[in-house]
Write an enzyme that holds these catalytic residues in place. Structure first.
Site, short mmCIF file in Angstrom:
data_model
loop_
_atom_site.label_atom_id
_atom_site.label_comp_id
_atom_site.label_asym_id
_atom_site.label_seq_id
_atom_site.Cartn_x
_atom_site.Cartn_y
_atom_site.Cartn_z
N ASN A 181 0.88 -1.18 0.00
CA ASN A 181 0.00 0.00 0.00
C ASN A 181 0.91 1.22 0.00
O ASN A 181 1.52 1.55 1.02
CB ASN A 181 -0.91 -0.01 1.22
N GLU A 201 -3.96 1.73 -2.92
CA GLU A 201 -4.07 3.17 -2.67
C GLU A 201 -3.13 3.97 -3.58
O GLU A 201 -2.39 4.83 -3.12
CB GLU A 201 -3.80 3.50 -1.20
N ASP A 244 -4.07 -4.94 1.12
CA ASP A 244 -4.41 -4.31 2.39
C ASP A 244 -5.84 -4.72 2.72
O ASP A 244 -6.79 -4.22 2.12
CB ASP A 244 -4.27 -2.80 2.25
N ASN A 256 -7.27 -4.36 5.72
CA ASN A 256 -7.86 -3.54 6.78
C ASN A 256 -8.53 -4.40 7.85
O ASN A 256 -9.61 -4.06 8.36
CB ASN A 256 -8.83 -2.52 6.19
N ASP A 264 -1.83 -6.05 6.23
CA ASP A 264 -1.50 -6.40 4.85
C ASP A 264 -1.21 -7.90 4.80
O ASP A 264 -0.30 -8.39 5.49
CB ASP A 264 -0.30 -5.60 4.37
N ASP A 317 2.78 4.83 5.01
CA ASP A 317 2.58 4.34 6.37
C ASP A 317 2.49 2.82 6.43
O ASP A 317 2.37 2.24 7.50
CB ASP A 317 1.35 4.98 7.03
N HIS A 318 2.55 2.15 5.27
CA HIS A 318 2.63 0.70 5.18
C HIS A 318 4.04 0.30 4.76
O HIS A 318 4.74 1.06 4.08
CB HIS A 318 1.67 0.14 4.13
#
Length: 256
Positions: free
Chosen positions: A7, A34, A146, A148, A217, A246-247
């Site tokens: 991501n 993303e 991802d 979530n 993930d 941020d991943h």
């Protein structure tokens, strides 16, 4: 064969970091989430120069998934089946080197309860139905992305910290378990069964320097690929780069 999920949290903002990671780790296939751009604006030419073919399912400013591959890939499915009215770009599936690969960006679902959480659970039900169909084909398949979903309490630095978040609700976790019960193998979990492996660190509250992360993930392997699993891990160092996502990239290595 190395297959990764990343991501990148915006192609325009992270392209230098993406190129650095591709050059260093040289995955055979990289599933991106993303990308946050329409397909026409995705940097296909730049990535071709870096040695990758691109399949892209983009969306202006939000969501968006892509599949990068060293060998040409054949697009099989654009968008997750089951809801013709769903316009969010969250699913892309292709065949590459005899393997079916899907790049998945599952809805976040916050705030919950509410329509966003309902959409998340409905999306997961559609994913379950499509995943079951893929298993029936017997084609070696990896569902990478991802999700979530934080599957277990040991997949987060502090379960209490996100106890009210959609990522950890019983319904989210149950839907993820139901997916695994079809016959999929959570690759990272199978290699690191004790947990404590993070793939995401928020930009807020000093999460990265304090190592306050969690695992959302995942790469799910069909039985044919689970038998070929050699390694699985997280390129944690990528999260520490300047202006990083941020991943962190998550990956598997499969026996030929």
């Amino acid at each position: 064969m190395r297959i990764a999920s990343f991501n990148i949290n915006g192609t325009n903002a992270r392209l230098p970091r993406l190129l650095e990671w591709l050059a260093e780790m040289q995955p055979d296939v990289a599933c991106l989430q993303e990308i946050k751009t329409v397909s026409e604006n995705f940097p296909v030419d730049v990535l071709r120069d870096a040695g990758y073919h691109c399949l892209v399912h983009g969306q202006k400013g939000f969501n968006g998934v892509a599949i990068l591959s060293r060998e040409p890939a054949l697009e099989v499915q654009r968008g997750l089946p089951g809801d013709d009215g769903d316009e969010q770009a969250r699913y892309l599936e292709a065949e590459v080197c005899g393997i079916r690969v899907a790049s998945i960006y599952l809805p976040n679902g916050n705030p919950q309860p509410g329509p966003k959480f309902d959409y998340k659970l409905a999306w997961m039900a559609r994913l379950q139905a499509h995943a079951a169909m893929l298993l029936e084909t017997g084609v070696p398949t990896v569902l990478a992305g991802d999700y979530n979903v934080v599957p277990h309490d040991d997949d987060i630095w502090s379960p209490v910290a996100l106890s009210g978040d959609a990522l950890m609700q019983p319904e989210s976790r149950a839907a993820y378990r139901q997916l695994l019960w079809q016959g999929w193998t959570d690759a990272l979990r199978s290699v690191h069964p004790r947990g404590g492996i993070w793939t995401f660190w928020d930009y807020q509250a000093g999460a990265w320097p304090r190592d306050h992360g969690f695992r959302i993930d995942h790469l799910l392997l069909s039985p044919a690929l689970a038998d070929r699993l050699l390694e699985a891990g997280v390129d944690k160092a990528a999260r520490g780069a300047e202006k990083a996502s941020d991943h962190a990239p998550t990956w598997v290595v499969l026996r030929d």
